[in-house]
Design a protein around this motif. Structure first.
Motif, mmCIF file in Angstrom:
data_model
loop_
_atom_site.group_PDB
_atom_site.id
_atom_site.type_symbol
_atom_site.label_atom_id
_atom_site.label_comp_id
_atom_site.label_asym_id
_atom_site.label_seq_id
_atom_site.Cartn_x
_atom_site.Cartn_y
_atom_site.Cartn_z
ATOM 1 N N LEU A 67 0.836 -1.202 0.000
ATOM 2 C CA LEU A 67 0.000 0.000 0.000
ATOM 3 C C LEU A 67 0.874 1.255 0.000
ATOM 4 C CD1 LEU A 67 -2.819 1.269 0.079
ATOM 5 C CD2 LEU A 67 -2.768 1.103 2.562
ATOM 6 N N VAL A 119 0.773 3.988 -2.984
ATOM 7 C CA VAL A 119 0.437 5.404 -2.736
ATOM 8 C C VAL A 119 1.590 6.293 -3.204
ATOM 9 C CG1 VAL A 119 -0.014 7.129 -0.920
ATOM 10 C CG2 VAL A 119 -1.205 4.950 -0.877
ATOM 11 N N ASP A 153 -2.896 13.068 -6.598
ATOM 12 C CA ASP A 153 -3.585 11.826 -6.226
ATOM 13 C C ASP A 153 -3.043 11.296 -4.898
ATOM 14 O OD1 ASP A 153 -5.037 12.047 -8.493
ATOM 15 O OD2 ASP A 153 -3.945 10.544 -9.638
ATOM 16 N N MET A 204 -1.909 13.082 -2.497
ATOM 17 C CA MET A 204 -2.483 13.924 -1.436
ATOM 18 C C MET A 204 -3.906 13.459 -1.116
ATOM 19 S SD MET A 204 -3.067 18.051 -1.595
ATOM 20 C CE MET A 204 -3.829 18.089 -3.201
ATOM 21 N N SER A 217 -3.893 9.890 0.518
ATOM 22 C CA SER A 217 -3.392 9.851 1.904
ATOM 23 C C SER A 217 -4.401 10.504 2.850
ATOM 24 C CB SER A 217 -2.014 10.501 2.018
ATOM 25 O OG SER A 217 -2.058 11.839 1.645
ATOM 26 N N HIS A 268 -7.620 10.573 2.413
ATOM 27 C CA HIS A 268 -8.736 9.624 2.512
ATOM 28 C C HIS A 268 -8.389 8.483 3.483
ATOM 29 C CE1 HIS A 268 -12.112 7.160 1.280
ATOM 30 N NE2 HIS A 268 -11.275 6.161 1.045
ATOM 31 N N LEU A 269 -7.167 7.965 3.327
ATOM 32 C CA LEU A 269 -6.756 6.849 4.198
ATOM 33 C C LEU A 269 -6.584 7.286 5.645
ATOM 34 C CD1 LEU A 269 -4.226 5.096 1.799
ATOM 35 C CD2 LEU A 269 -6.445 4.200 2.540
ATOM 36 N N LYS A 295 -12.413 11.331 -8.034
ATOM 37 C CA LYS A 295 -10.999 10.943 -7.999
ATOM 38 C C LYS A 295 -10.732 9.853 -6.969
ATOM 39 C CE LYS A 295 -9.009 15.331 -9.609
ATOM 40 N NZ LYS A 295 -7.888 15.114 -10.523
ATOM 41 N N ARG A 301 -12.006 6.475 -8.098
ATOM 42 C CA ARG A 301 -11.120 5.885 -9.119
ATOM 43 C C ARG A 301 -9.818 5.382 -8.496
ATOM 44 N NH1 ARG A 301 -11.198 10.586 -13.573
ATOM 45 N NH2 ARG A 301 -13.326 10.360 -14.292
ATOM 46 N N LYS A 316 -9.230 4.440 -5.424
ATOM 47 C CA LYS A 316 -9.422 3.234 -4.599
ATOM 48 C C LYS A 316 -9.563 1.993 -5.486
ATOM 49 C CE LYS A 316 -12.026 3.154 -0.808
ATOM 50 N NZ LYS A 316 -13.178 3.493 0.059
ATOM 51 N N ILE A 365 -6.164 1.047 -6.747
ATOM 52 C CA ILE A 365 -5.321 0.406 -5.742
ATOM 53 C C ILE A 365 -5.803 -1.021 -5.447
ATOM 54 C CG2 ILE A 365 -4.754 0.480 -3.248
ATOM 55 C CD1 ILE A 365 -4.182 3.452 -3.631
ATOM 56 N N PHE A 376 -3.853 -4.616 -5.844
ATOM 57 C CA PHE A 376 -3.758 -5.653 -4.815
ATOM 58 C C PHE A 376 -4.195 -7.013 -5.372
ATOM 59 C CE2 PHE A 376 -3.193 -2.478 -1.469
ATOM 60 C CZ PHE A 376 -2.394 -3.172 -0.577
ATOM 61 N N MET A 410 -9.886 -6.967 1.747
ATOM 62 C CA MET A 410 -8.835 -6.289 2.510
ATOM 63 C C MET A 410 -9.268 -4.874 2.915
ATOM 64 S SD MET A 410 -5.068 -5.131 1.477
ATOM 65 C CE MET A 410 -5.775 -3.672 0.830
ATOM 66 N N LEU A 468 -8.393 -1.285 3.500
ATOM 67 C CA LEU A 468 -7.310 -0.329 3.198
ATOM 68 C C LEU A 468 -6.966 0.545 4.405
ATOM 69 C CD1 LEU A 468 -8.068 1.024 -0.398
ATOM 70 C CD2 LEU A 468 -6.276 -0.553 0.277
ATOM 71 N N PHE A 469 -7.993 0.899 5.173
ATOM 72 C CA PHE A 469 -7.767 1.791 6.318
ATOM 73 C C PHE A 469 -6.916 1.112 7.396
ATOM 74 C CE2 PHE A 469 -11.570 3.409 4.278
ATOM 75 C CZ PHE A 469 -11.256 4.754 4.166
ATOM 76 N N THR A 493 -4.857 -1.316 6.871
ATOM 77 C CA THR A 493 -3.511 -1.484 6.302
ATOM 78 C C THR A 493 -2.743 -0.165 6.405
ATOM 79 O OG1 THR A 493 -4.547 -2.991 4.744
ATOM 80 C CG2 THR A 493 -2.278 -2.379 4.283
ATOM 81 N N TRP A 494 -3.467 0.937 6.174
ATOM 82 C CA TRP A 494 -2.815 2.257 6.262
ATOM 83 C C TRP A 494 -2.339 2.535 7.695
ATOM 84 C CZ3 TRP A 494 -0.484 5.171 2.968
ATOM 85 C CH2 TRP A 494 -0.182 6.493 3.290
ATOM 86 N N VAL A 528 0.806 0.993 7.952
ATOM 87 C CA VAL A 528 1.830 1.806 7.252
ATOM 88 C C VAL A 528 2.283 2.933 8.178
ATOM 89 C CG1 VAL A 528 2.266 3.359 5.296
ATOM 90 C CG2 VAL A 528 0.900 1.307 4.950
ATOM 91 N N HIS A 533 -4.140 19.527 -12.707
ATOM 92 C CA HIS A 533 -4.649 18.237 -12.259
ATOM 93 C C HIS A 533 -5.727 18.400 -11.183
ATOM 94 C CE1 HIS A 533 -3.962 13.907 -12.401
ATOM 95 N NE2 HIS A 533 -4.295 13.893 -11.132
ATOM 96 N N SER A 541 -11.193 16.943 -13.415
ATOM 97 C CA SER A 541 -11.379 15.583 -12.864
ATOM 98 C C SER A 541 -10.747 14.562 -13.804
ATOM 99 C CB SER A 541 -12.853 15.281 -12.692
ATOM 100 O OG SER A 541 -13.502 15.343 -13.932
#
Lengths: 163, 204
Positions: A102, A106, A113, A115, A118, A120-121, A143, A146, A148, A151, A155, B1, B3-4, B6-7, B10, B200, B204
């Motif tokens: 992960l 990231v 993306d 930013m 991270s 969001h997580l 965004k 997309r 998620k 990622i 996985f 899985m 993600l949260f 797992t983060w 991290v 960017h 979107s």
């Protein structure tokens, strides 16, 4: 600023220093840049601390200051020899744990993306992310959805051994 | 899985560091900023000092040489030029101090940075380009004046006029090219990246 304010600032920064490390590590590879940026974030945060009125939590405010400082920082031109010795470029995780993967994925994202993902997580809601980044909430929703998917797809590929 | 979860892992593995000491924080907040805006602000500040200092010295010199009418004319033009340059530099410098808020949202902050950096670089180039013609003309005319010839004598001499024109034709594009090249070398990639990130974020 008063001595009392200074003490408050130092205490808050010491409590939330992990945010600074996190943002810097997510964006910067070079050791010297990391060191400079760390000091720059502390300085910029201190300079604008007088405008911090507590409308948001200190951690959210500090996150914003970190992101702004990092995203507008001009990195050093690293010479080739330094790259060989100093730069900590994330390599494909050798132990293939989920956390390593992960982190790797990231870090592979572009600045914006990375930013969004991270934040969001970290558990920020999309409306808060929109406020921190200045991106419209509709764009944030699209965004993040997309990213998620992207990622999770990676996985799955990893699970099938095709990454 | 998840993600949260797992983060969180991290976070523990990659981002857990000891908190900075009070001394480290104090050292950091007492140093000068190394941001791009601070760098350019410093450059503009030095230009302000040079122009203001030069203006004061020239004014004093003029006050003690009121009898040299032609010389006063040349130096007067230099003074006006200095004043013309002083205003945009000061305005940009002031704006840099006031309009950058590091706690604004990221998009506004990046846009403000990009706009101010472009403005500062443009002003520097404008000042450089504006200085060249006057310096060349002033240099030639002053050397003539000290050689005992009047300014009108010099302007009627085709050799001097051609010298001025040729130097200007070569110097201005050269100055423009080298200025652009230097800015591009120092800030090109950085500005490009900043603009890419802004684009960017806006789409979107």
């Amino acid at each position: 600023m008063s001595a009392e304010r200074q003490v408050t600032y130092i205490n808050l920064v010491q409590m939330h220093a992990g945010i600074i490390h996190k943002v810097i590590n997510l964006y910067v590879d070079n050791f010297e840049d990391r060191k400079d940026l760390y000091q720059e974030v502390l300085l910029q945060a201190w300079k604008s601390f007088q405008t911090f009125k507590g409308d948001s939590t200190f951690s959210t405010w500090l996150y914003k200051v970190c992101l702004n400082t990092v995203l507008t920082y001009r990195k050093r031109e690293v010479k080739l020899r330094q790259i060989m010795t100093e730069v900590d470029v994330p390599e494909y995780p050798p132990d293939k744990s989920n956390a390593e993967l992960l982190y790797y994925l990231v870090r592979q994202l572009n600045d914006v993306d990375r930013m969004l993902m991270s934040l969001h997580l970290e558990g920020y809601k999309n409306v808060e992310i929109a406020e921190i980044t200045g991106i419209t909430q509709t764009n944030v929703n699209v965004k993040i959805f997309r990213l998620k998917e992207q990622i999770i797809e990676q996985f799955k590929k990893e699970a099938n051994g095709s990454i | 899985m998840d993600l949260f979860k797992t983060w969180e892992q991290v976070n523990e593995e990659k981002f857990s560091h000891s908190a900075p000491s009070t001394k480290e924080i104090m050292n950091a907040i007492q140093q000068d900023s190394h941001s791009t805006i601070a760098e350019l602000q410093k450059r503009l500040r030095y230009k302000l000092y040079w122009i203001t200092g030069g203006g004061i010295v020239t004014t004093l010199w003029m006050l003690f040489n009121l009898q040299h009418k032609e010389l006063l004319l040349i130096l007067g033009i230099f003074q006006i030029q200095g004043l013309i340059f002083l205003l945009p530099i000061w305005a940009c410098y002031y704006k840099m101090r006031k309009s950058i808020s590091v706690s604004a949202n990221a998009l506004s902050h990046m846009k403000a940075n990009a706009a101010l950096i472009n403005k500062a670089l443009q002003i520097e180039l404008f000042v450089g380009l504006g200085t060249v013609p006057w310096s060349v003309m002033g240099g030639v005319l002053l050397s003539n004046y000290y050689a005992g010839r009047t300014i009108s004598d010099a302007l009627q001499n085709p050799t001097y006029v051609i010298t001025i024109v040729v130097v200007l034709v070569i110097a201005i594009p050269l100055m423009f090219y080298s200025g652009q090249k230097a800015n591009n070398y120092t800030y090109g990639k950085y500005i490009q990246k900043l603009n890419e990130n802004i684009a960017h974020m806006e789409h979107s």
